[in-house]
Design an enzyme around this catalytic site. Structure first.
Site, PDB file in Angstrom:
ATOM      1  N   ALA A  68      11.655   6.497 -11.562  1.00  0.00           N
ATOM      2  CA  ALA A  68      11.402   5.165 -11.014  1.00  0.00           C
ATOM      3  C   ALA A  68      10.312   5.239  -9.962  1.00  0.00           C
ATOM      4  O   ALA A  68      10.089   6.279  -9.340  1.00  0.00           O
ATOM      5  CB  ALA A  68      12.682   4.586 -10.414  1.00  0.00           C
ATOM      6  N   ASP A  69       9.667   4.106  -9.746  1.00  0.00           N
ATOM      7  CA  ASP A  69       8.676   4.003  -8.679  1.00  0.00           C
ATOM      8  C   ASP A  69       8.702   2.575  -8.137  1.00  0.00           C
ATOM      9  O   ASP A  69       8.671   1.611  -8.906  1.00  0.00           O
ATOM     10  CB  ASP A  69       7.273   4.343  -9.180  1.00  0.00           C
ATOM     11  CG  ASP A  69       6.326   4.634  -8.028  1.00  0.00           C
ATOM     12  OD1 ASP A  69       6.235   5.812  -7.643  1.00  0.00           O
ATOM     13  OD2 ASP A  69       5.717   3.690  -7.490  1.00  0.00           O
ATOM     14  N   THR A  70       8.794   2.469  -6.810  1.00  0.00           N
ATOM     15  CA  THR A  70       8.846   1.170  -6.155  1.00  0.00           C
ATOM     16  C   THR A  70       7.561   0.948  -5.377  1.00  0.00           C
ATOM     17  O   THR A  70       7.108   1.826  -4.638  1.00  0.00           O
ATOM     18  CB  THR A  70      10.051   1.091  -5.194  1.00  0.00           C
ATOM     19  OG1 THR A  70      11.263   1.275  -5.946  1.00  0.00           O
ATOM     20  CG2 THR A  70      10.111  -0.267  -4.497  1.00  0.00           C
TER      21      THR A  70
END
Length: 199
Positions: A68-70
């Site tokens: 994931a990447d925010t």
């Protein structure tokens, strides 16, 4: 299937644990640069997928890796993790009194090569903050591992976030409602949740 979490984020670990699924953590360094033409959700999805590809060769057939990447977007500007206190103060000064968007891109990659990439968006409303409040937060909480230089779950979230449109957990770093939905499609279910399997 066995779930592998490829993230060093304590927030993602907490959220995945709260979801009830057992998982193994695996970490490796991955370049987090992205093509300049990408915007908003495209950036988050690209980075999540790029991270997952680094694990493809090592996955067993019964494993699925979650990456994931925010990112925080003010208009079309991507605010990543600040390099130091000065950059964190600069980011928060830009965000205060404004509305911004948080995107988390997620990739689920199975050992058999099936790949799912998606993202979730949350609109965040910040009240106006004084320079003293911003400096206090940066000095006390050192948000250098957080996109946009803040964590919604800590002090600044309590005093600055006046409204959210979308998932709160997405702002923390993982849209768990979407993650659960996609894992179910891949074959996970309540039997994989130890606390529910015996019910």
């Amino acid at each position: 299937m066995r779930l592998v979490l490829a993230s060093n984020s304590p927030r993602r670990r907490q959220l995945l644990s709260d979801l009830g699924l057992p998982y193994e953590i695996r970490l490796q360094e991955v370049d987090e640069s992205f093509p300049a033409h990408l915007v908003r959700a495209e950036v988050a999805e690209y980075l999540a997928a790029h991270k997952a590809e680094a694990y493809r060769a090592a996955l067993a057939p019964d494993e699925v890796v979650l990456t994931a990447d925010t990112i925080v977007c003010l208009d079309d500007d991507v605010l990543n993790k600040p390099a130091d206190a000065a950059e964190a103060i600069q980011m928060l000064t830009r965000l205060q009194g404004r509305v911004h968007d948080v995107y988390t891109g997620v990739c689920l990659l199975t050992g058999e090569g099936q790949r799912v990439v998606f993202s979730d968006q949350t609109r965040v409303y910040f009240r106006a903050l004084s320079p003293a409040e911003i400096e206090f937060y940066v000095q006390q909480y050192k948000p250098f591992d957080k996109a946009g230089a803040y964590g919604a779950q800590d002090w600044i979230g309590m005093v600055a976030v006046t409204r959210l449109e979308g998932s709160y957990f997405n702002v923390m770093g993982l849209p768990v409602h979407r993650v659960w939905e996609e894992l179910v499609k891949l074959g996970f279910g309540l039997n994989e949740v130890p606390s529910l399997a015996a019910v």
